[in-house]
Each structure stands twice: as C-alpha cells, then as structure tokens.
Design a protein around this motif. Structure first.
Motif, PDB file in Angstrom:
ATOM      1  N   ARG A   1      -0.532   5.827   3.307  1.00  0.00           N
ATOM      2  CA  ARG A   1      -1.898   5.969   3.333  1.00  0.00           C
ATOM      3  C   ARG A   1      -2.267   5.652   4.657  1.00  0.00           C
ATOM      4  O   ARG A   1      -3.790   5.859   5.054  1.00  0.00           O
TER       5      ARG A   1
ATOM      6  N   TYR B   1      -6.143  -0.309  -9.590  1.00  0.00           N
ATOM      7  CA  TYR B   1      -5.078   0.664  -9.729  1.00  0.00           C
ATOM      8  C   TYR B   1      -4.566   0.446 -10.858  1.00  0.00           C
ATOM      9  O   TYR B   1      -3.641   1.630 -11.647  1.00  0.00           O
TER      10      TYR B   1
ATOM     11  N   CYS C   1      -9.072  -3.862   5.193  1.00  0.00           N
ATOM     12  CA  CYS C   1      -8.739  -2.372   4.597  1.00  0.00           C
ATOM     13  C   CYS C   1      -8.852  -1.315   5.286  1.00  0.00           C
ATOM     14  O   CYS C   1      -9.074  -1.557   6.712  1.00  0.00           O
ATOM     15  N   VAL C   2      -7.966  -0.575   5.089  1.00  0.00           N
ATOM     16  CA  VAL C   2      -7.414   0.900   6.154  1.00  0.00           C
ATOM     17  C   VAL C   2      -8.639   1.622   6.279  1.00  0.00           C
ATOM     18  O   VAL C   2      -8.530   2.560   7.164  1.00  0.00           O
ATOM     19  N   TYR C   3      -9.750   1.288   5.375  1.00  0.00           N
ATOM     20  CA  TYR C   3     -11.140   2.188   5.802  1.00  0.00           C
ATOM     21  C   TYR C   3     -11.759   1.850   6.970  1.00  0.00           C
ATOM     22  O   TYR C   3     -12.446   2.597   7.650  1.00  0.00           O
TER      23      TYR C   3
ATOM     24  N   CYS D   1      -1.274   1.409   0.993  1.00  0.00           N
ATOM     25  CA  CYS D   1      -1.924   1.337   2.325  1.00  0.00           C
ATOM     26  C   CYS D   1      -1.199   0.611   3.328  1.00  0.00           C
ATOM     27  O   CYS D   1      -1.266   0.495   4.337  1.00  0.00           O
TER      28      CYS D   1
ATOM     29  N   LYS E   1     -12.951  -8.011  -3.864  1.00  0.00           N
ATOM     30  CA  LYS E   1     -12.889  -8.440  -2.338  1.00  0.00           C
ATOM     31  C   LYS E   1     -14.444  -8.473  -1.695  1.00  0.00           C
ATOM     32  O   LYS E   1     -14.913  -9.251  -1.096  1.00  0.00           O
TER      33      LYS E   1
ATOM     34  N   THR F   1     -15.094  -2.343  -1.241  1.00  0.00           N
ATOM     35  CA  THR F   1     -14.091  -1.623  -2.165  1.00  0.00           C
ATOM     36  C   THR F   1     -14.159  -2.136  -3.457  1.00  0.00           C
ATOM     37  O   THR F   1     -14.917  -1.703  -4.511  1.00  0.00           O
TER      38      THR F   1
ATOM     39  N   CYS G   1      -7.824   6.080  -2.113  1.00  0.00           N
ATOM     40  CA  CYS G   1      -7.625   4.651  -2.777  1.00  0.00           C
ATOM     41  C   CYS G   1      -8.257   4.816  -4.152  1.00  0.00           C
ATOM     42  O   CYS G   1      -9.326   5.314  -4.503  1.00  0.00           O
TER      43      CYS G   1
HETATM   44  S1  SF4 Z   1      -6.004  -0.156  -1.363  1.00  0.00           S
HETATM   45 FE1  SF4 Z   1      -8.039   0.516  -1.215  1.00  0.00          FE
HETATM   46  S2  SF4 Z   1      -9.421  -1.365  -0.792  1.00  0.00           S
HETATM   47 FE2  SF4 Z   1      -6.992  -1.974  -0.520  1.00  0.00          FE
HETATM   48  S3  SF4 Z   1      -6.508  -1.655   1.876  1.00  0.00           S
HETATM   49 FE3  SF4 Z   1      -6.182   0.273   0.935  1.00  0.00          FE
HETATM   50  S4  SF4 Z   1      -7.923   1.619   0.831  1.00  0.00           S
HETATM   51 FE4  SF4 Z   1      -8.807  -0.472   1.309  1.00  0.00          FE
END
Ligand code: SF4
Ligand code: SF4
Lengths: 419, 71
Positions: free
Chosen positions: A310, A375, A76-78, A306, A147, A143, A339
């Motif tokens: 993002r 989503y 995850c990009v977090y 992402c 996952k 998230t 997100c």
């Molecule tokens: S969509 Fe949400 S959960 Fe998936 S990589 Fe992006 S920030 Fe993370």
C-alpha cells in the motif's frame, strides 16, 4: 558510536528513560536480523540505518532545522509526502512499534486500544523518541476513531494539524480530498514561509515516484521462487522508507535490487511455504510476526499492508500543465490506497486476491493488531472471498508483547502443515 | 563469540566499511552491543581470520577506531 547525548538533551528528551529503550535494540536486532543466513551484502546499509536510528538521522534532522528547515511527523500513508518535500520539509513517519511505549501510552489512553496508537502517544508523552522531539508539527488524519481522538491528546503536548480524510471513495470524496490537500498546502506554506511552485511540486512527485518504483522493484524480485530476500529484510526496508533520506534510501534500495537480481539465478529450490501477510501496519521495531513465521518452514513474500504494497503501489501521474493538475493527480493516487477505514473497501479484497496470484502464495496470514476495529470487522469479507478462491487464511490478532509468541508459533506451524 | 570494531563516529565506521568492501573482506554493520558501550551507534562485525588484514587497513588508512573486541 558517536556521543549523541548533547543532541538528545537539546531535544528535551528524558535521557535516563531513553537509555533503557536504547538498551534493548542491539540484542533484539542481533537475534532477529543478524542471525539470518545468507543475507545480501547490500543489507549493510539498512543495518547501518538501524544502528544509527537515534544518531545519524536525528543529527540530520537537527542540521536541517538549524538551517531554518522544518520537520513534520505523520501517522498515515495518506498524508502526501510530495507536498512536504516540495516545500523543503523533511517528513518522518512516527507510528510506534515498540512495547516499550505502551505503559506510558496507557497512562492517558484506555488499555483496550490498538498498540500502535498507545505506542506513539507513549513515545511523545515520555519524551523518549528523538523523532517526535525533532518535529515542528505533527500531522494527523481522520482515519480510525482511536487515532482521531489520540490527536487531541498529542495536541496538548505539541502543535498538531489534522487532515480530514474522506470515509468513502465517491467522485465527491476524491474532490474533497483534493480540497483538503490544498488546505494542507496552506498550512505547510505558513509553517515554512515558502510558496509551493509547479516546478517544486513536479520535481517532488518525480522523486517520490522513483522511491516507490525502487520498492516495487524490490517486491517484484520477491515473486521468484524462492524469493532472494527474506520477508524480515523486505519489511525492514519498507519500515525505513518512512524516515530515511529519500534519495539516499532510493539509491540503496536500487543497489540491493542489483545484488538480488544476480542472486536469483543461484538460488536452489527449497520447500518453504510462500506466505502473504495482510492487515494492519508494522512499525519499527515490530518484527514479531515475520520473525516467528520465518523461523518455521516458511517465507513471507508480500505484505498487503501500509508497511508493504500500500505504500508504493500506484504512482502520482507526472502529467499536467498547472499546479492544480498536479494536486489533482496527487489526490487521485492517494485515494487508491485501500484502507479498512473506508466503506465500502472492495478494492482491498481484490488486491489481496491479485497479490496472492502474482506472488504465488500458498497461504495468507491476516495480521490484526489487537483492538483494531476496521481491520477486524473487514476480516469476514476477506475470509469469504479467499475461501471462494481456495486460498488458505489464518487470522492472527496480537499486540507488541511477547507473551503470546509460543501460541502464535503453534498456530502458524499447524497452518503450514495444513496448506 | 563475535568480533566487533567500535568507532568514535559513524564517519570512521563508514570509511572502514567501504575499504573492506574494496578489499573483498566480508563484514556486517551492527548496532553496538551494550556490553561494549552504552553509547548507541554502529559497529562492525568481522571474522577471526580477517583480523590482521583489517588491522593493517585501519593503520594504513588512519581510520579512527575505539578498539577491537570479542564477546
Ligand atoms: S492502515 Fe489506514 S489509517 Fe493506517 S496507515 Fe494505512 S491507510 Fe492510514
Ligand atoms: S491499526 Fe487499526 S486501530 Fe490501529 S491505528 Fe491503524 S486503523 Fe487504527
């Protein structure tokens, strides 16, 4: 064309099965990427990275580990790269984009689950992804539910650490995320035996900001009509950002931008429709939607995903006297990622409208991986907001299989005629 | 029909790629097709008309190649 068999063997890979995976890539890449016309010469670097996707980079990870370095896989990009890099860890994004892994994933997961999750679990349990096999630790995050629960399964196979990501964006949540990053730092310090310092962290922030800036520069160039780069190529660059060497990658994105900058003035207008893609991430080698779309009379000029804006929007502030200041900056930057796992998530709707205007798009494709709840529920809000602004929108819900390609093509064709 | 050059390692491939660039010869780096080898890794696609020049560059600079192929 080096022989990497020994290396793969040392990573306990299922060689026979892995060979079947390797067999599909050259032809797929040839038909999707190399068949494009008028590509920038600088794309050769990215062709190279893909050609060596299970070779050179795996060798580099291996060398790093031989010297005592660690490799950490993320989903995850977090998960903050700045921390990993500052502690000498190589981070690799492990989201799976191939249909190849779905079958194995379905052995332990329900079929009605997002393909991204099924693919990354399948990649691990089938021992066919050398990136997974090179990781000393996997880092998950809370998230989406799919996952979150999948990490429990991964943990049975390999050491896994999960970060608790807030679900809302109040002041309190940003503070919580800051604390969670501190816990994460301890975990990575334990893994590496190193201590995070102000200097290391600051340098790491600068390095990763540079990478984000390079990607931003690439996206800025796509604002031209026509864009000097295909959506497919831009997507590839974004996807490679997740696992390539940071400095080498940044340098090559800059070179690509230099070339595209020169190319812009030579481009003649075409009548291709300019489209935005918004929604769920596209992991390598998921090029399905872009491939279908760009074979029609359209060009994808921006991805609000992402594996798109993002990933690089907003830099981490480099200001601050103490290590705590820098950590706060990191927490603040990451909490700006919009997100659908968050509630509410108004920021995303605003982003989509802003990007639609900045990139002068004729329409938006809402890309929803099958069974992704956050989503797909959020779709209604986006639909209403875009309707108010008279921006045409098309929902495409799909997975990695090729069964529905014809049907998607027909729907996009109709959409293009309408806008 | 496409022409490919295969290499024993990517180092040789990259060496040739930078020489071709210097000489202004266009080329494309690509994954090695399965018909040519079951080892994955990079190869170089080139144009028919450049073959002689490329062969000379390979020879002059002692670049390690597995071979030139057309499929
Ligand atoms: S969509 Fe949400 S959960 Fe998936 S990589 Fe992006 S920030 Fe993370
Ligand atoms: S695409 Fe949706 S369901 Fe799949 S991992 Fe991301 S948030 Fe979860």
């Amino acid at each position: 064309m080096g022989d990497y068999r020994k290396l793969w063997e040392s990573l306990q890979m299922d060689l026979e099965k892995h060979d079947a995976l390797c067999a599909v890539l050259p032809e797929l890449y040839d038909s999707v990427y190399l068949s494009q016309e008028d590509r920038a010469d600088a794309m050769n670097y990215f062709n190279f990275v893909i050609s060596e996707v299970h070779g050179l980079r795996i060798e580099e990870l291996n060398n790093h580990r031989q010297k005592g370095g660690k490799v950490v896989g993320t989903f995850c990009v977090y998960v903050p790269d700045e921390i990993l890099n500052a502690l000498g860890v190589i981070g690799v994004g492990l989201c799976g984009g191939s249909q190849f892994w779905i079958e194995d994933g379905e052995k332990v997961l329900p079929r009605n689950l997002c393909p991204l999750i099924k693919a990354f679990v399948g990649a691990k349990i089938s021992a066919t992804c050398p990136y997974f096999q090179s990781c000393d630790l996997l880092v998950g995050e809370t998230t989406c539910d799919g996952k979150k629960k999948a990490y429990e399964i991964l943990a049975e196979y390999t050491p896994t650490y999960v970060m608790e990501l807030p679900q809302m964006k109040r002041e309190k949540d940003i503070k919580d995320w800051e604390e969670e990053i501190k816990r994460f730092i301890k975990e990575i310090e334990n893994l590496t035996g190193k201590k995070l310092t102000y200097e290391n962290l600051k340098n790491s922030i600068k390095l990763i900001n540079r990478k984000r800036r390079a990607l931003k520069r690439l996206y800025e160039l796509r604002k031209n009509t026509p864009s000097p780069i295909s959506g497919l190529d831009a997507l590839l660059v974004s996807q490679i950002a997740f696992y390539d060497d940071i400095e080498r990658f940044t340098e090559n994105v800059e070179k690509l931008c230099d070339e595209l900058e020169k190319k812009v003035s030579t481009l003649k207008p075409n009548n291709k429709k300019r489209l935005m893609v918004t929604g769920t991430p596209m992991a390598i080698p998921n090029w399905k939607l872009h491939h279908i779309t760009e074979n029609l009379n359209a060009q994808i000029v921006v991805e609000e995903t992402c594996t798109g804006t993002r990933y690089f929007e907003n830099e981490v502030s480099e200001e601050g006297e103490t290590i705590d200041d820098l950590i706060r900056n990191i927490a603040q930057r990451y909490m700006k990622i919009n997100c659908a796992c968050f509630t509410p998530n108004e920021g995303r709707v605003e982003d989509i409208i802003r990007l639609a205007q900045e990139y002068k798009v004729d329409g938006v494709i809402y890309y929803n991986l099958s069974f992704c709840q956050p989503y797909s529920v959020e779709y209604k809000k986006v639909e209403r907001a875009l309707k108010d602004k008279n921006i045409p929108l098309l929902l495409i819900e799909t997975d990695y299989s090729t069964e529905d390609v014809g049907q998607i093509k027909t729907r996009i064709e109709a959409f293009l005629e309408m806008i | 029909m496409k022409n490919y050059i295969l290499f024993p390692s990517y180092n040789e491939g990259l060496k040739l790629a930078s020489l071709l660039k210097e000489e202004g010869i266009s080329y494309t780096i690509a994954p090695t097709p399965r018909q040519l080898s079951t080892c994955c890794g990079m190869s170089i696609i080139y144009k028919d008309e450049d073959e002689d020049r490329i062969k000379k560059i390979v020879e002059d600079n002692k670049i390690g190649v597995i071979g030139f192929y057309t499929i």
